[in-house]
Design an enzyme around this catalytic site. Structure first.
Site, short mmCIF file in Angstrom:
data_model
loop_
_atom_site.label_atom_id
_atom_site.label_comp_id
_atom_site.label_asym_id
_atom_site.label_seq_id
_atom_site.Cartn_x
_atom_site.Cartn_y
_atom_site.Cartn_z
N ASN A 1 2.72 7.45 -11.68
CA ASN A 1 3.26 6.51 -10.71
C ASN A 1 3.78 5.29 -11.47
O ASN A 1 3.00 4.43 -11.88
CB ASN A 1 2.14 6.12 -9.73
CG ASN A 1 2.62 5.19 -8.64
OD1 ASN A 1 3.75 4.71 -8.67
ND2 ASN A 1 1.75 4.93 -7.68
N ARG B 1 5.78 10.25 -9.05
CA ARG B 1 6.00 9.69 -7.72
C ARG B 1 7.32 8.89 -7.73
O ARG B 1 7.58 8.11 -8.65
CB ARG B 1 4.85 8.73 -7.38
CG ARG B 1 5.08 8.02 -6.07
CD ARG B 1 4.23 6.78 -6.00
NE ARG B 1 4.42 6.14 -4.73
CZ ARG B 1 4.31 4.83 -4.55
NH1 ARG B 1 4.05 4.04 -5.55
NH2 ARG B 1 4.47 4.32 -3.36
N HIS C 1 5.20 5.72 1.84
CA HIS C 1 3.82 6.21 1.81
C HIS C 1 3.69 7.65 2.32
O HIS C 1 2.64 8.05 2.81
CB HIS C 1 2.89 5.34 2.71
CG HIS C 1 2.77 3.93 2.30
ND1 HIS C 1 2.75 2.88 3.19
CD2 HIS C 1 2.64 3.36 1.07
CE1 HIS C 1 2.62 1.74 2.56
NE2 HIS C 1 2.56 1.99 1.27
N ARG D 1 4.66 -9.14 2.65
CA ARG D 1 5.90 -8.79 3.36
C ARG D 1 5.77 -9.08 4.85
O ARG D 1 4.71 -8.85 5.44
CB ARG D 1 6.23 -7.32 3.16
CG ARG D 1 6.68 -6.99 1.77
CD ARG D 1 6.95 -5.50 1.63
NE ARG D 1 6.28 -4.98 0.44
CZ ARG D 1 5.80 -3.76 0.33
NH1 ARG D 1 5.93 -2.89 1.30
NH2 ARG D 1 5.23 -3.39 -0.79
N GLU E 1 -3.23 10.15 -3.11
CA GLU E 1 -1.83 10.54 -3.35
C GLU E 1 -1.70 11.33 -4.64
O GLU E 1 -0.87 12.21 -4.76
CB GLU E 1 -0.95 9.28 -3.39
CG GLU E 1 -0.84 8.60 -2.04
CD GLU E 1 -0.41 7.15 -2.11
OE1 GLU E 1 -1.28 6.31 -2.42
OE2 GLU E 1 0.76 6.86 -1.87
#
Ligand code: AMP
Length: 396
Positions: free
Chosen positions: A8, A89, A178, A239, A382
């Site tokens: 990742n 990823r 996601h 965010r 993940e």
């Protein structure tokens, strides 16, 4: 036995886990941070040991070389040929990549070009892919896209109500994020409930520093809260989530800003839980401050929870029902307070959280026996999902 990497890469970081497959045992994991800055940090954990080094790591290429050398040095592998698979990823797959894909020069270039959709991520990811292909030429290498789980949403849910040509000419639409996590926890929830995911309506709440909620019907994402980029939807660590676009020119005038990128930067980095609380983007700090009576911290918590409740309510409507609600990621997995507060806002639907069962950070069904909707806590994974995809494509 084959060894498979789940990689990742971010703009200045590289997270990795090395698995023995198909057993799915983690034999090494760690992260390289501050790539391209002074005092980069290299960490590796293996066999109950941990090594951390502070040194200058100017590029992702140097980070990969360091990692591969460390694996040999610590005798985690004897030879690079033992690593037979690598899954990378990728944040943005655009409309091109609807599923995990074997890498070749053309695919890597396409991922690089999709950098327009995720400037901080795709370029770094493409760079790491090129370097790893040089170092491990024999390994099966694939890209696993954060967006692909959402790629088959119905058009009515992924289109913005903008002139239609903006979609056909510029691919401007909702892509979500996601995806690997939503997919993993939805399937795991069905397994834990002894049911078939194809027969279920599930709402998955990935609540971390970045946060998104997905409506999963029949095992497929039918709607999701993140948008063209991960700025949309819920209130996140820094965010803002959903916002009326007209506030941008208004605020730019008030703040004396002339470059829209400066404004978007504020929405991405200085807003959300950090912006509202004025304290921290980390939910743990905000929960503690709220307990001590800090009103802005309490407001930030209330706003976060309220948006989660609203999205869940929306997705019950999108699917015209729900069988299970799943919590995952940093906040979802670790904050019983958040799960309790959210579920207390949804009792009308017949969802009932069990306060004792909810006191957990592990995989668990946390609803009461009489609840009409199952509520689950499922730590996301993940990385294992990426490693599984490598195996799947290798065997194809
Ligand atoms: P993630 O992005 O999934 O790694 O989640 C990171 C976020 O999880 C952090 O910013 C924290 O706000 C949150 N988090 C981690 N542990 C806890 C906890 N015990 N209680 C509340 N929030 C937590």
């Amino acid at each position: 036995m084959s060894k498979t990497f789940a990689i990742n890469a971010g703009s200045s970081s590289l997270k990795y886990q090395l698995y023995n497959m198909p057993e799915e045992t983690v034999i090494a994991k760690g992260v390289v941070e501050r790539i391209g800055m002074d005092n980069s940090i290299f960490t590796i954990k293996f066999d109950n040991q941990k090594e951390e080094k502070v040194l200058d790591i100017p590029t992702h290429k140097v980070a990969v070389e360091l990692l591969l050398n460390a694996l040999k040095e610590h005798e985690i592998i004897k030879d690079l040929t033992e690593i037979t698979g690598v899954g990378h990823r990728v944040v943005a797959g655009g409309e091109l990549f609807k599923e995990s894909t074997l890498l070749n020069d053309e695919v890597i270039k396409q991922i690089d070009d999709l950098g327009e959709f995720a400037p901080l991520h795709n370029k770094a990811e493409a760079e790491v892919m090129r370097v790893m292909r040089e170092e491990l030429p024999e390994a099966t290498m694939i890209a696993v896209f954060d967006t692909s789980f959402h790629a088959n949403m119905p058009a009515k849910n992924y289109l913005y109500s903008l002139p239609y040509e903006y979609y056909t000419d510029f691919a401007a639409r909702k892509y979500g994020a996601h995806g690997t996590s939503h997919n993993y926890v939805a399937r795991r929830a069905a397994e834990m409930l002894g049911r078939n995911v194809e027969d279920m309506k599930i709402i998955t709440c990935h609540l971390g520093n970045g946060a998104s909620i997905t409506a999963v019907e029949g095992g497929k994402s039918v709607d999701t809260s993140m948008g063209f980029t991960p700025l949309a939807g819920l209130q996140m660590g820094t965010r803002c989530g959903d916002i009326d676009a007209s506030i941008l020119p208004y605020l730019m005038k008030k703040l004396g800003l002339t470059d829209i990128n400066d404004m978007v930067n504020i929405l991405n980095k200085k807003s959300g839980t950090l912006g509202v609380s004025g304290l921290s983007s980390d939910m743990r700090d905000v929960e503690i401050a709220a307990e001590e009576g800090n009103e802005r911290a309490q407001l930030a918590l209330d706003m976060f929870n309220s948006r989660v409740i609203k999205y869940i309510g929306q997705y019950v409507a999108v699917m015209n029902g729900v069988d299970a609600i799943v919590f995952t990621a940093g906040i979802g997995e670790n904050s019983p307070e958040t799960r309790q507060a959210v579920m207390e806002g949804l009792t009308w639907f017949g969802a009932e959280i069990d306060t004792d069962r909810n006191k957990t950070r592990d995989e668990a069904i946390i609803s009461t026996d009489s609840s009409k909707i199952a509520i689950l806590n499922i730590p996301t994974d993940e990385e294992v999902e990426i490693a599984r995809d490598v195996e799947r494509l290798k065997n194809k």
